[in-house]
Structure formats: structure tokens, C-alpha cells
Scaffold this motif. Structure first.
Motif, PDB file in Angstrom:
ATOM      1  N   GLY A   1       0.898  -1.543  -0.132  1.00 37.29           N
ATOM      2  CA  GLY A   1      -0.115  -0.156  -0.408  1.00 37.29           C
ATOM      3  C   GLY A   1       1.183   1.339  -0.206  1.00 37.29           C
ATOM      4  N   VAL A   2       0.242   2.382  -0.460  1.00 40.18           N
ATOM      5  CA  VAL A   2       1.036   3.602  -0.735  1.00 40.18           C
ATOM      6  C   VAL A   2       0.693   4.758  -0.775  1.00 40.18           C
ATOM      7  N   ASP A   3       1.275   5.762   0.285  1.00 36.54           N
ATOM      8  CA  ASP A   3       0.307   6.829   0.090  1.00 36.54           C
ATOM      9  C   ASP A   3       0.940   7.601  -0.747  1.00 36.54           C
ATOM     10  N   PRO A   4       0.039   7.937  -1.773  1.00 43.22           N
ATOM     11  CA  PRO A   4       0.026   8.804  -2.904  1.00 43.22           C
ATOM     12  C   PRO A   4       1.125   9.922  -2.821  1.00 43.22           C
ATOM     13  N   GLU A   5       0.316  10.914  -1.801  1.00 44.34           N
ATOM     14  CA  GLU A   5       1.606  12.090  -1.545  1.00 44.34           C
ATOM     15  C   GLU A   5       2.422  11.760  -1.099  1.00 44.34           C
ATOM     16  N   THR A   6       3.108  11.595  -0.732  1.00 46.63           N
ATOM     17  CA  THR A   6       4.572  10.893   0.697  1.00 46.63           C
ATOM     18  C   THR A   6       5.099   9.816  -0.469  1.00 46.63           C
ATOM     19  N   GLY A   7       4.973   8.781  -1.081  1.00 44.53           N
ATOM     20  CA  GLY A   7       4.843   7.731  -1.709  1.00 44.53           C
ATOM     21  C   GLY A   7       5.631   6.531  -0.678  1.00 44.53           C
ATOM     22  N   LYS A   8       5.152   7.098   0.955  1.00 44.85           N
ATOM     23  CA  LYS A   8       5.910   6.537   1.398  1.00 44.85           C
ATOM     24  C   LYS A   8       4.415   4.673   1.505  1.00 44.85           C
ATOM     25  N   THR A   9       5.151   3.866   2.135  1.00 43.35           N
ATOM     26  CA  THR A   9       4.441   2.276   2.181  1.00 43.35           C
ATOM     27  C   THR A   9       3.909   2.721   3.565  1.00 43.35           C
ATOM     28  N   THR A  10       2.021   2.344   3.450  1.00 47.21           N
ATOM     29  CA  THR A  10       1.389   1.892   4.048  1.00 47.21           C
ATOM     30  C   THR A  10       1.349   1.109   4.896  1.00 47.21           C
ATOM     31  N   TRP A  11       1.030  -0.245   4.321  1.00 47.99           N
ATOM     32  CA  TRP A  11       1.349  -1.815   4.651  1.00 47.99           C
ATOM     33  C   TRP A  11       1.806  -2.012   3.849  1.00 47.99           C
ATOM     34  N   GLY A  12       2.665  -3.916   4.032  1.00 50.29           N
ATOM     35  CA  GLY A  12       3.415  -4.395   2.877  1.00 50.29           C
ATOM     36  C   GLY A  12       4.877  -4.669   4.245  1.00 50.29           C
ATOM     37  N   PRO A  13       5.544  -5.807   3.311  1.00 50.56           N
ATOM     38  CA  PRO A  13       6.633  -6.023   3.706  1.00 50.56           C
ATOM     39  C   PRO A  13       7.355  -5.596   3.260  1.00 50.56           C
ATOM     40  N   LEU A  14       8.834  -4.885   4.912  1.00 52.31           N
ATOM     41  CA  LEU A  14       9.097  -4.220   5.056  1.00 52.31           C
ATOM     42  C   LEU A  14      10.368  -4.366   4.780  1.00 52.31           C
ATOM     43  N   MET A  15      10.864  -5.948   4.835  1.00 53.07           N
ATOM     44  CA  MET A  15      12.178  -6.078   4.792  1.00 53.07           C
ATOM     45  C   MET A  15      12.004  -7.498   3.160  1.00 53.07           C
ATOM     46  N   GLY A  16      12.295  -6.933   2.239  1.00 52.52           N
ATOM     47  CA  GLY A  16      12.127  -7.410   1.380  1.00 52.52           C
ATOM     48  C   GLY A  16      10.424  -8.422   1.066  1.00 52.52           C
ATOM     49  N   PRO A  17      10.391  -9.495   0.007  1.00 53.27           N
ATOM     50  CA  PRO A  17       9.450  -9.631  -0.335  1.00 53.27           C
ATOM     51  C   PRO A  17       9.212 -10.764   0.279  1.00 53.27           C
ATOM     52  N   PHE A  18       7.862 -11.056   0.300  1.00 55.73           N
ATOM     53  CA  PHE A  18       7.038 -12.389   0.859  1.00 55.73           C
ATOM     54  C   PHE A  18       7.817 -13.677   0.184  1.00 55.73           C
ATOM     55  N   GLN A  19       7.742 -14.986   0.723  1.00 52.00           N
ATOM     56  CA  GLN A  19       8.959 -15.942   0.102  1.00 52.00           C
ATOM     57  C   GLN A  19       7.259 -17.063   0.057  1.00 52.00           C
ATOM     58  N   LEU A  20       6.618 -17.180  -0.984  1.00 52.13           N
ATOM     59  CA  LEU A  20       5.720 -18.251  -0.783  1.00 52.13           C
ATOM     60  C   LEU A  20       6.401 -19.222  -1.954  1.00 52.13           C
ATOM     61  N   VAL A  21       6.456 -20.530  -1.332  1.00 48.11           N
ATOM     62  CA  VAL A  21       6.572 -21.561  -2.100  1.00 48.11           C
ATOM     63  C   VAL A  21       5.343 -22.665  -2.228  1.00 48.11           C
ATOM     64  N   LYS A  22       5.644 -22.461  -4.123  1.00 47.57           N
ATOM     65  CA  LYS A  22       4.792 -23.366  -4.203  1.00 47.57           C
ATOM     66  C   LYS A  22       4.292 -25.003  -3.378  1.00 47.57           C
ATOM     67  N   GLN A  23       2.931 -25.018  -2.776  1.00 53.14           N
ATOM     68  CA  GLN A  23       2.933 -26.450  -2.042  1.00 53.14           C
ATOM     69  C   GLN A  23       1.938 -27.713  -2.893  1.00 53.14           C
ATOM     70  N   SER A  24       1.041 -27.569  -3.908  1.00 56.30           N
ATOM     71  CA  SER A  24       0.823 -27.655  -4.543  1.00 56.30           C
ATOM     72  C   SER A  24      -0.078 -27.224  -5.957  1.00 56.30           C
ATOM     73  N   ALA A  25      -0.684 -28.259  -6.543  1.00 51.06           N
ATOM     74  CA  ALA A  25      -0.798 -27.902  -8.536  1.00 51.06           C
ATOM     75  C   ALA A  25      -2.166 -27.707  -8.423  1.00 51.06           C
ATOM     76  N   PHE A  26      -2.860 -27.218  -9.003  1.00 51.13           N
ATOM     77  CA  PHE A  26      -4.708 -26.976  -9.509  1.00 51.13           C
ATOM     78  C   PHE A  26      -4.013 -27.507 -11.083  1.00 51.13           C
ATOM     79  N   SER A  27      -5.287 -27.794 -11.890  1.00 47.22           N
ATOM     80  CA  SER A  27      -5.263 -28.076 -13.117  1.00 47.22           C
ATOM     81  C   SER A  27      -5.400 -26.675 -14.166  1.00 47.22           C
ATOM     82  N   LEU A  28      -4.981 -26.153 -14.853  1.00 50.89           N
ATOM     83  CA  LEU A  28      -5.453 -25.604 -15.684  1.00 50.89           C
ATOM     84  C   LEU A  28      -7.467 -26.002 -16.659  1.00 50.89           C
ATOM     85  N   SER A  29      -6.923 -27.262 -17.408  1.00 49.78           N
ATOM     86  CA  SER A  29      -7.735 -27.660 -18.060  1.00 49.78           C
ATOM     87  C   SER A  29      -9.690 -27.719 -17.415  1.00 49.78           C
ATOM     88  N   GLN A  30     -10.167 -26.578 -17.504  1.00 53.22           N
ATOM     89  CA  GLN A  30     -11.471 -26.970 -17.234  1.00 53.22           C
ATOM     90  C   GLN A  30     -12.491 -26.082 -18.449  1.00 53.22           C
TER      91      GLN A  30
END
Length: 204
Positions: A175-204
Motif C-alpha cells: 500500500g502506498v500513500d500517493p502524496e508522500t510515496g511512503k509504504t502504508t502496508w506490506g513487507p518492509l524487509m523484502g518480499p514474501f517468499q511463498l513456496v508452491k505446495q500443490s498444483a491445480f489443473s488448468l483444464s476446465q
């Protein structure tokens, strides 16, 4: 090549992701998140690939949040990811693990977010897909009559070049304050590192 990469990206995205290891290693800075990209029927958009996305703070005991739609397309060998809002996100809370509830979702029911379109590039050296908003622009949308501004950014690819290396989604939405450019929420020390645990089929 564009269509092949689009299919590869969609295949990578379709599934459940979790940052348990990161949250255990640095609990001060990172919540334990679980995130789903549940493929939608191709008929919703008629082209490309679409996903219902939501996430949950595992230890909070609260229901899933940030329900949204991502539609992937290929135009002139450039992959684009367009986000859409839902008219009543809470009504679909938990639908990522109960996909039958998404069967009646239609394109007409989605809320257009024209400022929330990311260009997605493929980096062959690292085999990573990298998504960014154009320039210094921000994604904007209204929540309860208040406009929210967000920097959208993710990278998705193998953790290392080694065969069989797990896929990691580096999520860096802020989240960003457009007037100041400051972060209002979100990771402060680098991105979240989310590891894929399971896969879903694309065929529908």
C-alpha cells in the motif's frame, strides 16, 4: 513463443503457496501467509487464463481476505496480467478451496480496475516471470468509498537452477500513500517468499 510462455506462467501460478519457512526464520517481519491461485473456467473471459486469488494469515484465525481476479493474456508477445475486483468479496471468502462456488462467476459481474494491469516479462537466465506496473504508476481502487493505492509486483520461478527446485512466488505488493510515496502496508524487509505446495489443473 508468447503462447508457450503464457501457458507456462499459468501452470506455475495455478496452485497453493505458503511462506511457512520464511515466517519461522523471521517471525518479527513476516506473517505466515497461505495464498491460492484457483483457475477459473476459460469461458469467463474466452481467452487466456484467469484465476480467483485469495490469501489467509494462517495464525490469525481470521477468514481469507484480498479476494480478487487475475486475467492473463498475450498481446504481441507481451504477457499482461489484468486484475479485477469482486462486487462482494466476502461472499466468496474461502472459495479458493471450494471451487464449485466459483462456477457461476461471470465477466459481467467483475469490477474493472484499469490502473491495475501489470506487464509480465520472462527472464531466461533465472527462469523467472517478473510482473510490474508500468513506470511509477499505482493500482487504485475504492474500498468502502475510500480510494486505496497499491504497488503491484511479483516474481515467480524456481528457487535455484537445480532440477526439481521448488517454485517460489516473491510477493511484494505494498500500500502506498500517493502524496508522500511512503509504504502504508506490506513487507518492509523484502518480499514474501511463498513456496508452491500443490498444483491445480488448468483444464476446465
Amino acid at each position: 513463443m508468447g503462447e508457450a510462455l503464457l501457458n507456462q506462467l499459468a501452470t506455475h501460478l495455478a496452485g497453493e503457496f505458503d511462506n511457512r519457512q520464511q515466517s519461522l526464520a523471521e517471525p518479527t517481519w513476516y506473517l505466515h501467509l497461505r495464498l491460492w491461485h484457483r483457475p477459473l473456467p476459460r469461458a469467463v473471459f474466452g481467452e487466456g487464463y484467469a484465476f480467483f486469488i485469495e490469501q489467509i494469515s494462517v495464525s490469525s484465525g481470521k477468514p481469507p481476505y484480498r479476494q480478487r481476479i487475475l486475467h492473463l493474456t498475450n498481446r504481441d508477445d507481451q504477457i499482461w496480467g489484468q486484475y479485477y475486483a469482486l462486487p462482494d468479496p466476502v461472499a466468496l471468502s474461502g472459495a479458493a478451496t471450494e471451487p464449485a462456488r466459483l462456477a457461476s462467476l461471470t465477466r459481467e459481474a467483475l469490477i474493472d480496475l484499469p490502473t491495475c494491469k501489470v506487464a509480465i516479462d520472462y527472464l531466461p537466465a533465472s527462469q523467472v516471470f517478473s510482473a510490474r506496473l508500468p513506470g511509477d504508476s499505482l493500482c487504485s481502487f475504492a474500498v468502502n468509498g475510500v480510494t486505496t493505492y497499491v504497488q503491484l509486483r511479483f516474481d515467480l520461478g524456481p528457487a535455484s537452477p537445480a532440477p526439481g527446485s521448488p517454485l517460489v512466488l516473491q510477493l511484494n505488493d505494498r500500500g502506498v500513500d500517493p502524496e508522500t510515496g511512503k509504504t502504508t502496508w506490506g513487507p518492509l524487509m523484502g518480499p514474501f517468499q511463498l513456496v508452491k505446495q500443490s498444483a491445480f489443473s488448468l483444464s476446465q
